[in-house]
Every structure is written in C-alpha cells, then in structure tokens.
Design a protein around this motif. Sequence first.
Motif, PDB file in Angstrom:
ATOM      1  N   GLY A  52       4.302  -1.255  -0.423  1.00 48.60           N
ATOM      2  CA  GLY A  52       4.180  -0.545   0.836  1.00 48.60           C
ATOM      3  C   GLY A  52       3.359  -1.279   1.865  1.00 48.60           C
ATOM      4  N   VAL A  53       3.031  -2.545   1.620  1.00 53.79           N
ATOM      5  CA  VAL A  53       2.297  -3.340   2.586  1.00 53.79           C
ATOM      6  C   VAL A  53       3.027  -4.658   2.752  1.00 53.79           C
ATOM      7  CG1 VAL A  53       0.094  -2.318   1.920  1.00 53.79           C
ATOM      8  CG2 VAL A  53       0.809  -4.448   0.886  1.00 53.79           C
ATOM      9  N   ASN A  54       2.652  -5.366   3.777  1.00 51.21           N
ATOM     10  CA  ASN A  54       3.197  -6.690   3.998  1.00 51.21           C
ATOM     11  C   ASN A  54       2.464  -7.660   3.072  1.00 51.21           C
ATOM     12  OD1 ASN A  54       4.269  -9.029   4.953  1.00 51.21           O
ATOM     13  ND2 ASN A  54       3.772  -8.663   7.098  1.00 51.21           N
ATOM     14  N   ARG A 115     -11.170   2.013  -5.066  1.00 55.74           N
ATOM     15  CA  ARG A 115     -11.468   2.753  -6.277  1.00 55.74           C
ATOM     16  C   ARG A 115     -11.071   1.949  -7.507  1.00 55.74           C
ATOM     17  NH1 ARG A 115      -8.885   8.575  -5.954  1.00 55.74           N
ATOM     18  NH2 ARG A 115     -10.021   8.686  -7.936  1.00 55.74           N
ATOM     19  N   GLY A 116     -11.700   2.267  -8.640  1.00 49.50           N
ATOM     20  CA  GLY A 116     -11.342   1.632  -9.891  1.00 49.50           C
ATOM     21  C   GLY A 116     -11.967   0.255 -10.047  1.00 49.50           C
ATOM     22  N   TYR A 117     -11.394  -0.509 -10.972  1.00 55.04           N
ATOM     23  CA  TYR A 117     -11.908  -1.828 -11.302  1.00 55.04           C
ATOM     24  C   TYR A 117     -10.841  -2.878 -11.009  1.00 55.04           C
ATOM     25  CZ  TYR A 117     -15.485   0.751 -13.904  1.00 55.04           C
ATOM     26  OH  TYR A 117     -16.498   1.593 -14.253  1.00 55.04           O
ATOM     27  N   ILE A 224      -5.848  -7.063  -8.954  1.00 53.15           N
ATOM     28  CA  ILE A 224      -6.264  -5.795  -8.347  1.00 53.15           C
ATOM     29  C   ILE A 224      -5.216  -4.741  -8.672  1.00 53.15           C
ATOM     30  CG2 ILE A 224      -6.894  -4.621  -6.205  1.00 53.15           C
ATOM     31  CD1 ILE A 224      -7.428  -7.349  -4.976  1.00 53.15           C
ATOM     32  N   PRO A 225      -5.585  -3.610  -9.259  1.00 56.01           N
ATOM     33  CA  PRO A 225      -4.599  -2.545  -9.513  1.00 56.01           C
ATOM     34  C   PRO A 225      -3.918  -2.107  -8.221  1.00 56.01           C
ATOM     35  CG  PRO A 225      -6.634  -2.098 -10.686  1.00 56.01           C
ATOM     36  CD  PRO A 225      -6.920  -3.259  -9.780  1.00 56.01           C
ATOM     37  N   TYR A 226      -2.633  -1.813  -8.345  1.00 62.68           N
ATOM     38  CA  TYR A 226      -1.859  -1.394  -7.177  1.00 62.68           C
ATOM     39  C   TYR A 226      -2.438  -0.146  -6.526  1.00 62.68           C
ATOM     40  CZ  TYR A 226       1.855   1.307  -4.934  1.00 62.68           C
ATOM     41  OH  TYR A 226       2.558   2.079  -4.077  1.00 62.68           O
ATOM     42  N   VAL A 227      -2.853   0.825  -7.346  1.00 59.29           N
ATOM     43  CA  VAL A 227      -3.354   2.085  -6.790  1.00 59.29           C
ATOM     44  C   VAL A 227      -4.638   1.868  -5.991  1.00 59.29           C
ATOM     45  CG1 VAL A 227      -2.295   3.522  -8.556  1.00 59.29           C
ATOM     46  CG2 VAL A 227      -4.559   2.575  -8.962  1.00 59.29           C
ATOM     47  N   ALA A 228      -5.381   0.794  -6.298  1.00 61.27           N
ATOM     48  CA  ALA A 228      -6.627   0.547  -5.567  1.00 61.27           C
ATOM     49  C   ALA A 228      -6.364   0.129  -4.134  1.00 61.27           C
ATOM     50  CB  ALA A 228      -7.450  -0.532  -6.284  1.00 61.27           C
ATOM     51  N   LYS A 230      -3.904   1.276  -2.207  1.00 58.18           N
ATOM     52  CA  LYS A 230      -3.255   2.308  -1.405  1.00 58.18           C
ATOM     53  C   LYS A 230      -4.106   2.776  -0.219  1.00 58.18           C
ATOM     54  CE  LYS A 230       0.138   4.266  -4.567  1.00 58.18           C
ATOM     55  NZ  LYS A 230       0.639   5.476  -5.250  1.00 58.18           N
ATOM     56  N   PRO A 231      -5.438   2.956  -0.370  1.00 59.68           N
ATOM     57  CA  PRO A 231      -6.220   3.402   0.807  1.00 59.68           C
ATOM     58  C   PRO A 231      -6.213   2.419   1.971  1.00 59.68           C
ATOM     59  CG  PRO A 231      -7.438   3.790  -1.228  1.00 59.68           C
ATOM     60  CD  PRO A 231      -6.260   2.940  -1.600  1.00 59.68           C
TER      61      PRO A 231
END
Length: 334
Positions: A52-54, A115-117, A224-228, A230-231
């Motif tokens: 969802g990003v470039n 967030r996260g590690y 880097i985890p994908y969910v990290a 998202k913000p």
Amino acid sequence: MTMADTQNLLSPEELAALSASFNDGSMDVDTGYNLDVQVRKHDLAAEDSSLGVNVASLDMINERFIRMFRLGMLEVLRTSPRVNPTRAQIVRFGDYIKDLKAPLSVNVIRMAPLRGYAMVVIDPTVVFSSLDSFFGGFGRGVGQLPPGRLFTPTETRIIKIILQVLFRSFKEAWSPVSPIDFEHVSSEINPQFAQIADENDLVVLSRFESDASPQGAGFIDMVIPYVALKPVRDLLRSRVQTGDGNEESDKVWHSQLADAVRDADLEVQVLLGKLSLSLHQLQTMEPGDVLPFKKTESARALIEDMPVYDVEVGAMGSQVAVKIVQAISPNTPV
C-alpha cells in the motif's frame, strides 16, 4: 423483520401465493434500497499482500542511508565499505528465515513510534572485515564459521559500533519522512530465536551487500514487519518532501508573495451604528420614516466584514473622510 413476524402478518394462503410469485418470476425481486452500491469481496482471514505504499520511497530512504552509513563507518572503523542496496522486497518471514544459516549477528530492535519489533542481521563477513580494518588490517574476513560459534567480546564490541552507526544513519535517512528512534533490545546468533513475526506474516526486507572483504560479499539486512509500516504508509506513499521554511528559496518566495499581496484591492466599509428592529417595524416602514440611533464615539472600519480599525468620521475639503484612531483585533465584535 424476522420470518416469525412475517408469518404472524400473512396467512398461509398469502405466503403460498408470495412463494409462487417468486418461483414463476412474476414478482420483481430487483427492487429496494442501495441497488447501485458496488460491493468488493473481502476475506478477513487473508493477509493483505500489498504494502500500500510506493516501494520506491523505501529505496530512496535506503539510498540516503548508504551515503551516511559509509561516512559513519569511515569515522569510527577506518573503513569505507562499498555497500550496494537491493530493491526493497515484501516476503514472508518464514521464507526469509529458512535461507539464513547460523552464526549471524541477529539483533532485535525497536523503531519508535512504529509498533512491534524489527530486526537487523549482520553477516559475520562484515563483522570480521570491520574488525580487521579497525586494527589496521586490509579488511580481511574469515571463512565459514561453525554453527555454534559465539562472538568474542571484541567482536561483540565491533557489532555494537556498527549498530550505532547504522541507527544514526537510518535515523537521518528517515527524517524527511518521519522521525524514528532506534533501541537495541537483544542479540542472537541463530535467527530462529529472533521471532519478530509469525512465519506467514509479511515483512519488508532491505538488504545491503558489502564487497569490502576479499573472502566474498557480506550483507546487512533490515527486516521490518509489514504491519509496523501501516501507520506511516501514507507518508511513504508520497514522495514530496517539505522543508522547515528556513531555506533561502522559501524566504525569497515568502518575500515575493508578500509584495504581490500588497497590490491586492480591498473594499473598506465604515459602520456608523447599529439598530435593532422587529420584523413588524420593518414591514410597516414607509418613505420618510426616521430611525434615530445613538452615535458612538468612533465608527468601525471593516474589510470583508472583518473589523480592522476604529475611525472618526469627518470631512476633508468637499469629500467625506475618516481618520484612523486605532487598530483593533479581528476578533473584536462588530
């Protein structure tokens, strides 16, 4: 309305007739609300496979990181490795882990405010070539290490120095997008023990390959985890970089804009007084009626219905004129 409510309202004969109309097609079934709404299927159990990003934004960050990282390594370790980035990839964490072989310098980190590690993996070739350069050598690395081989205190100190340079370089590289602070959490030699995500979770892999050692190319991975991300993906989606307004070009532009605004035409209105009338009084007014009101000490000058000055009304020659008494706040009630 439930089926039970429908059965209470309709008789058995009416229900049978309604069912027969549906079956033979004599009753329209395409009537109702929101018929033109477009619906997109969404599986809540499926993992979103698009970042969802470039991704090119991450590549730009990595390019800035390399320039700063090489300068930092030259300052503290007396070596300037040739580091080549690969394009940022989105992979499953399990697929990434299975291709790694211990021993490696696996470092779990935090990237506030994400967030996260996250994880930084440093190949031993980079560690030993940096160690050799630090003590005046030619950056020679070592061959294949046994799987259970631990890093010595001296090698661990070199790893900490590399991480300090890496954190500082990444912090500067990310600064045009978002402020990032790094914190070292733990270190391992086996990547299987650094579970920053589940095997099926997506991670963003940025690999930096170094060919400084004669024994072959080493690598440094930022995972880097994908969910990290998202913000900050809206920030990564945009390539536009904004300054803090102190650049010389911004000052010139500000001056030119101020000069252009000064030539704008404005309409000034002078308010002599205010009256309160009822609707009945307004409807019964006729030509020749006089409306008395108490004159205030000063009139009010307005621009676009916004009060700007208290003024005195007078005459200058044959013209009616006003004299500015004082400037007032735009929030002053009219």
